[in-house]
Design a protein around this motif. Structure first.
Motif, PDB file in Angstrom:
ATOM      1  N   LYS A  70       0.823  -1.220   0.000  1.00 38.86           N
ATOM      2  CA  LYS A  70       0.000   0.000   0.000  1.00 38.86           C
ATOM      3  C   LYS A  70       0.852   1.262   0.000  1.00 38.86           C
ATOM      4  O   LYS A  70       0.357   2.350  -0.281  1.00 38.86           O
ATOM      5  CB  LYS A  70      -0.931  -0.007   1.209  1.00 38.86           C
ATOM      6  N   ILE A  74      -0.104   5.702  -1.218  1.00 34.18           N
ATOM      7  CA  ILE A  74      -0.567   6.602  -0.152  1.00 34.18           C
ATOM      8  C   ILE A  74      -0.781   8.050  -0.594  1.00 34.18           C
ATOM      9  O   ILE A  74      -1.536   8.769   0.044  1.00 34.18           O
ATOM     10  CB  ILE A  74       0.356   6.565   1.086  1.00 34.18           C
ATOM     11  N   PHE A  79      -7.215   7.381  -1.802  1.00 34.37           N
ATOM     12  CA  PHE A  79      -6.700   6.130  -1.243  1.00 34.37           C
ATOM     13  C   PHE A  79      -6.498   6.326   0.251  1.00 34.37           C
ATOM     14  O   PHE A  79      -5.921   7.322   0.681  1.00 34.37           O
ATOM     15  CB  PHE A  79      -5.364   5.726  -1.888  1.00 34.37           C
ATOM     16  N   THR A  80      -6.982   5.397   1.046  1.00 34.38           N
ATOM     17  CA  THR A  80      -6.787   5.469   2.487  1.00 34.38           C
ATOM     18  C   THR A  80      -6.571   4.077   3.059  1.00 34.38           C
ATOM     19  O   THR A  80      -7.076   3.098   2.514  1.00 34.38           O
ATOM     20  CB  THR A  80      -7.982   6.162   3.200  1.00 34.38           C
ATOM     21  N   THR A  81      -5.801   4.013   4.120  1.00 31.22           N
ATOM     22  CA  THR A  81      -5.602   2.748   4.837  1.00 31.22           C
ATOM     23  C   THR A  81      -6.495   2.710   6.070  1.00 31.22           C
ATOM     24  O   THR A  81      -6.463   1.747   6.815  1.00 31.22           O
ATOM     25  CB  THR A  81      -4.124   2.579   5.265  1.00 31.22           C
ATOM     26  N   GLY A  89      -8.966  10.029   2.206  1.00 32.08           N
ATOM     27  CA  GLY A  89      -7.923   9.670   1.250  1.00 32.08           C
ATOM     28  C   GLY A  89      -7.357  10.875   0.523  1.00 32.08           C
ATOM     29  O   GLY A  89      -6.690  10.729  -0.501  1.00 32.08           O
TER      30      GLY A  89
END
Length: 127
Positions: A70, A74, A79-81, A89
């Motif tokens: 991932k 980033i 996009f997010t974790t 994100g």
């Protein structure tokens, strides 16, 4: 229950950046670091003269870390974790844009289970 440590020398050379934009970058990185930590934990903020007409600012945490698969995503928009509903994100996407707009560079190192460190390199101001 998160300890914040600052290691910033008094004789650090100045950098030319937009103060409010740098504050936004630091706020985002420190908030992300705090959200990645399951207390107790530590966030360390360092700054140093690299000796190459640059100042490096480091934001390091003892959080969960970012999986290697991932890490390359980033800075992608949306996009997010984080868990669903916990992040848009856009934070790191905007952070990178601001850093680059201020003639800086951003990089990251992360180890799952140990934490993450973001590095901001800005040219030091000419005397």
């Amino acid at each position: 229950r998160i300890e914040v440590t600052k290691e910033i020398p008094e004789d650090l050379p100045p950098i030319v950046v937009d103060r409010r934009q740098l504050q936004e970058v630091l706020f985002n990185l420190i908030r992300n670091a705090a959200q990645a930590i399951k207390p107790p934990g530590r966030i360390t903020i360092r700054a140093r003269d690299t000796g190459e007409a640059q100042v490096r600012i480091e934001i390091e945490d003892t959080g969960s870390g970012i999986p290697p698969d991932k890490l390359g995503k980033i800075y992608d928009p949306f996009f997010t974790t984080k868990e669903p509903g916990k992040g848009t994100g856009l934070g790191l996407f905007i952070v990178r844009q601001i850093v680059e707009r201020n003639k800086g560079r951003i990089s990251v190192e992360s180890t799952v289970g140990k934490g993450t460190a973001f590095f901001l390199d800005f040219p030091s101001a000419k005397p």
